[in-house]
Motif scaffolding. Structure first.
Motif, PDB file in Angstrom:
ATOM      1  N   THR A   1       8.907  -7.808   2.600  1.00  0.00           N
ATOM      2  CA  THR A   1       8.597  -9.190   2.988  1.00  0.00           C
ATOM      3  C   THR A   1       7.361  -9.230   3.873  1.00  0.00           C
ATOM      4  O   THR A   1       6.469 -10.077   3.689  1.00  0.00           O
ATOM      5  CB  THR A   1       9.788  -9.812   3.729  1.00  0.00           C
ATOM      6  N   PHE A   2       7.274  -8.300   4.828  1.00  0.00           N
ATOM      7  CA  PHE A   2       6.113  -8.234   5.713  1.00  0.00           C
ATOM      8  C   PHE A   2       4.843  -7.931   4.926  1.00  0.00           C
ATOM      9  O   PHE A   2       3.783  -8.513   5.190  1.00  0.00           O
ATOM     10  CB  PHE A   2       6.330  -7.168   6.781  1.00  0.00           C
ATOM     11  N   ALA A   3       4.941  -7.027   3.956  1.00  0.00           N
ATOM     12  CA  ALA A   3       3.772  -6.709   3.131  1.00  0.00           C
ATOM     13  C   ALA A   3       3.304  -7.953   2.388  1.00  0.00           C
ATOM     14  O   ALA A   3       2.100  -8.210   2.278  1.00  0.00           O
ATOM     15  CB  ALA A   3       4.115  -5.598   2.140  1.00  0.00           C
ATOM     16  N   GLY A   4       4.237  -8.746   1.870  1.00  0.00           N
ATOM     17  CA  GLY A   4       3.872  -9.971   1.185  1.00  0.00           C
ATOM     18  C   GLY A   4       3.193 -10.964   2.107  1.00  0.00           C
ATOM     19  O   GLY A   4       2.194 -11.598   1.740  1.00  0.00           O
TER      20      GLY A   4
ATOM     21  N   PHE B   1      -3.125 -12.772   5.561  1.00  0.00           N
ATOM     22  CA  PHE B   1      -3.879 -12.185   6.668  1.00  0.00           C
ATOM     23  C   PHE B   1      -4.650 -10.931   6.284  1.00  0.00           C
ATOM     24  O   PHE B   1      -4.709  -9.967   7.038  1.00  0.00           O
ATOM     25  CB  PHE B   1      -2.924 -11.905   7.839  1.00  0.00           C
ATOM     26  N   GLY B   2      -5.237 -10.932   5.102  1.00  0.00           N
ATOM     27  CA  GLY B   2      -6.178  -9.885   4.741  1.00  0.00           C
ATOM     28  C   GLY B   2      -5.584  -8.569   4.304  1.00  0.00           C
ATOM     29  O   GLY B   2      -6.332  -7.634   4.051  1.00  0.00           O
ATOM     30  N   SER B   3      -4.288  -8.438   4.261  1.00  0.00           N
ATOM     31  CA  SER B   3      -3.575  -7.266   3.734  1.00  0.00           C
ATOM     32  C   SER B   3      -3.713  -6.004   4.573  1.00  0.00           C
ATOM     33  O   SER B   3      -3.139  -4.973   4.227  1.00  0.00           O
ATOM     34  CB  SER B   3      -4.002  -6.946   2.291  1.00  0.00           C
ATOM     35  N   GLY B   4      -4.459  -6.069   5.696  1.00  0.00           N
ATOM     36  CA  GLY B   4      -4.681  -4.857   6.468  1.00  0.00           C
ATOM     37  C   GLY B   4      -3.416  -4.151   6.902  1.00  0.00           C
ATOM     38  O   GLY B   4      -3.324  -2.932   6.911  1.00  0.00           O
ATOM     39  N   ALA B   5      -2.395  -4.929   7.292  1.00  0.00           N
ATOM     40  CA  ALA B   5      -1.162  -4.329   7.794  1.00  0.00           C
ATOM     41  C   ALA B   5      -0.120  -4.123   6.710  1.00  0.00           C
ATOM     42  O   ALA B   5       0.958  -3.602   6.987  1.00  0.00           O
ATOM     43  CB  ALA B   5      -0.577  -5.203   8.909  1.00  0.00           C
ATOM     44  N   ALA B   6      -0.413  -4.509   5.483  1.00  0.00           N
ATOM     45  CA  ALA B   6       0.586  -4.398   4.410  1.00  0.00           C
ATOM     46  C   ALA B   6       0.973  -2.957   4.147  1.00  0.00           C
ATOM     47  O   ALA B   6       2.090  -2.677   3.702  1.00  0.00           O
ATOM     48  CB  ALA B   6       0.054  -5.038   3.128  1.00  0.00           C
TER      49      ALA B   6
END
Length: 251
Positions: free
Chosen positions: A17-20, A26-31
């Motif tokens: 869910t967080f990755a989504g 938010f730019g996918s950096g933390a995915a």
């Protein structure tokens, strides 16, 4: 064999869910953090194979809201650079030390944020300029390689695009487009290397709704969050992901 027990789902559902949310708004950096979280419950290669189809699903779900809102030139440079990066990752996947690259990428991400803050706070005098065109190709190369070995291609792309001074939606749309292509490029080599299994396919079917919920939440958050706050969050995520990469490398 994957064990579909409560511990697995307790880790996998929030991670996916967080990755989504990250990729959707938010730019996918933390995915990429979803992969090491999953690796607490499954083998690292299994975590990679499990996450890629879910990341591709999020890519598809978020292409529509950001369609043609990207910076075409920046996306082209990043994508062209990512092709040899993915190929290099495929060739060196079993030979290269991914910790070395995690350390380098994490260090660059944190150093970039520190530099940007020092300029904004006028601790140093510097006329901010975008990186030269070749930097886009180098960022794409680094993103393609690190994305292949650990789904951690977000920081190089974020560093390059933050230097261009794009608006939040152009930044996000360019990221979505770039990683849509990178993830497609990764799929064939992953399949050939046997990273996908029937267990990862079953897990993907069960976790797909949570990836889509995360993507929807991320897109909604993107439109609601003011531009200044968006980039503040982006810098924070870049520091967190950079720190996590360094921690993983040294740990």
């Amino acid at each position: 064999m994957l064990s579909f027990d409560p511990v697995f789902f307790a880790l996998a559902i929030p991670a996916v869910t967080f990755a989504g949310i990250s990729k959707g708004g938010f730019g996918s950096g933390a995915a990429f953090a979803a992969t090491p979280i999953l690796a607490l419950a499954v083998e690292p290669a299994t975590a990679l194979g499990l996450m890629l189809p879910l990341l591709m699903l999020v890519d598809l779900a978020t292409l529509g809201p950001y369609w043609r809102k990207w910076d075409g030139l920046a996306a082209r440079r990043l994508i062209l650079g990512s092709v040899p990066g993915v190929a290099l990752g495929a060739m060196l996947y079993r030979l290269a030390d991914p910790d070395l690259f995690r350390l380098l990428i994490g260090g660059i991400a944190i150093a970039f944020v520190a530099w940007q803050l020092s300029v904004r706070l006028r601790l140093v005098r510097f006329r901010a300029r975008p990186f030269p065109p070749a930097a886009g190709g180098l960022a794409g190369l680094a993103a393609g390689f690190t994305s292949f070995v650990s789904h951690a291609g977000g920081p190089p792309v974020a560093v390059y695009m933050l230097s261009l001074g794009l608006g939040k939606t152009a930044f996000q749309a360019t990221t979505v487009l770039t990683f849509w292509v990178i993830n497609i490029l990764k799929f064939g080599p992953y399949a050939a290397m046997g990273i996908f299994t029937w267990d990862t396919a079953k897990a993907d079917l069960m976790l797909a709704p949570f990836a889509l919920i995360g993507a929807w939440l991320g897109v909604r958050a993107h439109w609601l969050v003011p531009e200044r706050l968006f980039f503040a969050i982006t810098y924070v995520l870049l520091v967190l992901t950079g720190s996590k990469l360094i921690w993983d490398a040294l740990g």
